[in-house]
Write a protein that holds these residues in place. Structure first.
Motif, PDB file in Angstrom:
ATOM      1  N   SER A  81       0.833  -1.198   0.000  1.00  0.00           N
ATOM      2  CA  SER A  81       0.000   0.000   0.000  1.00  0.00           C
ATOM      3  C   SER A  81       0.872   1.254   0.000  1.00  0.00           C
ATOM      4  O   SER A  81       1.815   1.362   0.781  1.00  0.00           O
ATOM      5  CB  SER A  81      -0.900  -0.009   1.231  1.00  0.00           C
ATOM      6  N   HIS A  83      -0.919   4.514  -0.745  1.00  0.00           N
ATOM      7  CA  HIS A  83      -1.813   5.649  -0.484  1.00  0.00           C
ATOM      8  C   HIS A  83      -3.226   5.133  -0.243  1.00  0.00           C
ATOM      9  O   HIS A  83      -3.689   4.260  -0.984  1.00  0.00           O
ATOM     10  CB  HIS A  83      -1.802   6.599  -1.683  1.00  0.00           C
ATOM     11  N   VAL A  84      -3.895   5.662   0.790  1.00  0.00           N
ATOM     12  CA  VAL A  84      -5.275   5.279   1.094  1.00  0.00           C
ATOM     13  C   VAL A  84      -6.075   6.547   1.354  1.00  0.00           C
ATOM     14  O   VAL A  84      -5.595   7.459   2.024  1.00  0.00           O
ATOM     15  CB  VAL A  84      -5.341   4.365   2.346  1.00  0.00           C
ATOM     16  N   GLU A  85      -7.283   6.619   0.814  1.00  0.00           N
ATOM     17  CA  GLU A  85      -8.171   7.755   1.091  1.00  0.00           C
ATOM     18  C   GLU A  85      -9.451   7.254   1.697  1.00  0.00           C
ATOM     19  O   GLU A  85      -9.880   6.173   1.458  1.00  0.00           O
ATOM     20  CB  GLU A  85      -8.461   8.525  -0.185  1.00  0.00           C
TER      21      GLU A  85
END
Length: 85
Positions: A81, A83-85
């Motif tokens: 991972s 980037h997570v939004e």
């Protein structure tokens, strides 16, 4: 760091329900003992079964199903991972 493991298998002719059942009843319980953060079972057109698991570190391997359930060898991909939004 979060890692994801995608595991995809195509069922032999007429065996899609059996492969899905094997993934739910055998593979997922085996993975739970390894402690994934999340595990998801999906199906797709073409008699495909997909497991996606998320891990805090290195992912555990998904066991192979019995050969008579498969139309071809299992595919596996590991991701990290970013980037997570």
């Amino acid at each position: 760091m979060t890692s994801a493991l995608m595991w995809e298998a195509r069922a032999a002719a007429g065996r899609a329900a059996d492969l899905e059942r094997w993934a739910r009843d055998t593979a997922l319980p085996a993975l739970r003992t390894a402690g994934p953060e999340r595990a998801e079972l999906l199906t797709a057109d073409g008699d495909r079964v997909l497991l996606i698991t998320w891990w805090a570190g290195a992912p555990a391997a998904v066991p192979d199903p019995p050969g008579d359930l498969l139309a071809r060898p299992v595919h596996r991909w590991s991701f990290t991972s970013r980037h997570v939004e």
